[in-house]
Design an enzyme around this catalytic site. Structure first.
Site, PDB file in Angstrom:
ATOM      1  N   ASP A  16      -3.917   2.331  -5.147  1.00  8.78           N
ATOM      2  CA  ASP A  16      -2.492   2.224  -4.591  1.00  8.78           C
ATOM      3  C   ASP A  16      -2.321   1.056  -3.938  1.00  8.78           C
ATOM      4  O   ASP A  16      -1.390   1.007  -2.858  1.00  8.78           O
ATOM      5  CB  ASP A  16      -2.351   3.645  -3.839  1.00  8.78           C
ATOM      6  CG  ASP A  16      -2.893   3.403  -2.237  1.00  8.78           C
ATOM      7  OD1 ASP A  16      -3.699   2.763  -2.024  1.00  8.78           O
ATOM      8  OD2 ASP A  16      -2.198   3.937  -1.287  1.00  8.78           O
ATOM      9  N   GLU A  17      -2.875  -0.140  -4.066  1.00  7.08           N
ATOM     10  CA  GLU A  17      -2.595  -1.414  -3.178  1.00  7.08           C
ATOM     11  C   GLU A  17      -2.934  -2.380  -4.097  1.00  7.08           C
ATOM     12  O   GLU A  17      -3.573  -2.689  -4.924  1.00  7.08           O
ATOM     13  CB  GLU A  17      -3.372  -1.324  -2.012  1.00  7.08           C
ATOM     14  CG  GLU A  17      -4.953  -1.163  -1.948  1.00  7.08           C
ATOM     15  CD  GLU A  17      -5.715  -1.268  -0.772  1.00  7.08           C
ATOM     16  OE1 GLU A  17      -5.176  -2.289   0.152  1.00  7.08           O
ATOM     17  OE2 GLU A  17      -6.709  -0.454  -0.452  1.00  7.08           O
ATOM     18  N   ASP A  66       0.871  -1.204  -0.021  1.00  3.51           N
ATOM     19  CA  ASP A  66       0.051   0.019  -0.027  1.00  3.51           C
ATOM     20  C   ASP A  66       0.930   1.296  -0.091  1.00  3.51           C
ATOM     21  O   ASP A  66       1.775   1.278   0.936  1.00  3.51           O
ATOM     22  CB  ASP A  66      -0.772  -0.197   1.294  1.00  3.51           C
ATOM     23  CG  ASP A  66      -1.774   1.160   1.301  1.00  3.51           C
ATOM     24  OD1 ASP A  66      -3.080   0.827   1.059  1.00  3.51           O
ATOM     25  OD2 ASP A  66      -1.614   2.209   1.293  1.00  3.51           O
TER      26      ASP A  66
END
Ligand code: TTP
Ligand code: MG
Length: 346
Positions: free
Chosen positions: A106-107, A9
């Site tokens: 974002d992960e 993340d």
């Protein structure tokens, strides 16, 4: 060696990108949200760690963020740039395993069970690669399953690396708040509190019957298993799309039917092409129209038989467009194909 799942993340993702491309902002309290004007409506997408010290957090109205931190620097969301950076990062991850579950901008989860290198080596190389290609930092968790790896990546943010083993569950997981568990949202959290449960450890030591009585068979059992760090859910590496769409914004707002028809033709061509590439046909065609500046309408039509033919998509979208009484100028047009099906091979 058993199953090894990595969760990555990015740290303060949108804010970190903005800091990177404007070095004069480094370390300053910055808030990304809406159009970047704290006096207009909109919510905070994210805040840099410096801004979080003032109590600013995601999903908070911008006006509230401004009250908490008038000296914060407010910036608009540049989604296109964040998606570009996101794809650079996902590409780096894929170098370490072909089995990746993309769960957000974002992960991602990565199954590194078959990678011969040690967890430390893999994490170190991913962090270095992300830093080199984007200048940004990320936090990584590695554990025997998705549930624990997601908890792990959050434990030492920012720029964290946490490797968890089954034996660590009581010491490292049980003290955490129950809400940290995947699947415990505000509602479940409140219900757990009413039962006197606030940590994962307290949840683990609650008889499963009590949880089933309160949350039903499936969620009750899940909560019990999760509190004991058990999760054998597979990575979801392939998603069937719910819809395929395309849209375009005009340089100048227009009510010129010739221009509108041409745009619809292009959109229908693109949607039809992508339907064909995925071997889909759509039952529903939705037209999206935005009049200047922010008034958006959609109109859906369901067909008598599904299609992926551009001329038919164009025809349906055009008839929807003509149903709008032509007065206002149009800023944006979009076509969305929905209720997709994969016709079985003949
Ligand atoms: P997160 O990973 O939740 O947050 P973050 O990366 O900003 O910070 P952290 O270091 O705690 O991971 O979300 C990733 C991005 O998604 C975030 O930068 C902005 C966006 N986002 C929103 O737009 N709205 C939201 O409510 C949340 C939670 C995130
Ligand atoms: Mg993040």
């Amino acid at each position: 060696m058993g199953r090894r799942i990595l969760h990555m993340d990015m740290d303060a993702f949108f804010a970190a990108i903005e800091e990177k491309r404007r070095p004069e902002l480094a370390g300053k309290p910055i808030v990304i949200g809406g159009r970047g004007d704290p006096h207009q409506r909109g919510v905070v997408s994210t805040a840099s760690y410096a801004a979080r010290k003032f109590g600013v957090h995601s999903a908070m109205p911008l006006q509230v963020a401004y009250r908490l931190c008038p000296q914060c620097i407010f910036l608009p969301v540049d989604y296109q740039e964040y998606v570009r950076v996101s794809s650079v990062i996902k590409k780096i991850l894929r170098e370490f395993s072909p089995v990746m579950e993309d769960i957000g901008i974002d992960e991602a989860f990565l199954d590194i069970s078959d990678n011969p290198e040690s967890s430390e080596e893999i994490a170190g190389k991913i962090k270095a690669g992300v830093k080199e290609k984007t200048g940004l930092t990320c936090s990584i968790g590695i554990a025997p399953n998705k549930l624990l790896s997601k908890l792990a990546s959050d434990m030492e943010k920012p720029d964290g690396l946490t490797i968890l083993y089954k034996k660590d569950i009581q010491d490292r997981i049980w003290p955490l708040a129950a809400r940290k568990l995947l699947g415990v949202g505000p509602k479940t959290e409140k219900a757990l509190q009413e039962l006197g449960i606030s940590t994962i450890g307290e949840l683990a030591l609650t008889p499963v019957e009590k949880l089933v009585e309160r949350f039903g068979e499936s969620h009750g059992y899940y909560l019990h298993q999760a509190a004991w760090g058990k999760d054998d859910s597979p990575l979801v590496t392939h998603w069937e799309p719910k819809s395929i769409s395309s849209e375009t914004t005009f340089q100048q707002d227009t009510d010129d039917l010739k221009i509108l028809k041409k745009a619809l033709g292009m959109l229908a061509g693109e949607v039809g092409q992508r339907l064909k590439e995925g071997n889909y046909k759509a039952w529903t065609i939705t037209l999206k129209v935005r009049f200047s500046p922010f008034e958006t309408h959609t109109r859906s039509k369901t067909l008598s038989f599904p299609t992926n033919a551009a001329p038919r998509i164009m025809g349906v979208a055009l008839s929807s467009l003509l149903e709008f009484e032509g007065k206002k100028k149009i800023r944006l047009l979009g076509i969305r194909a929905e209720r997709l099906e994969k016709p079985s091979a003949p």
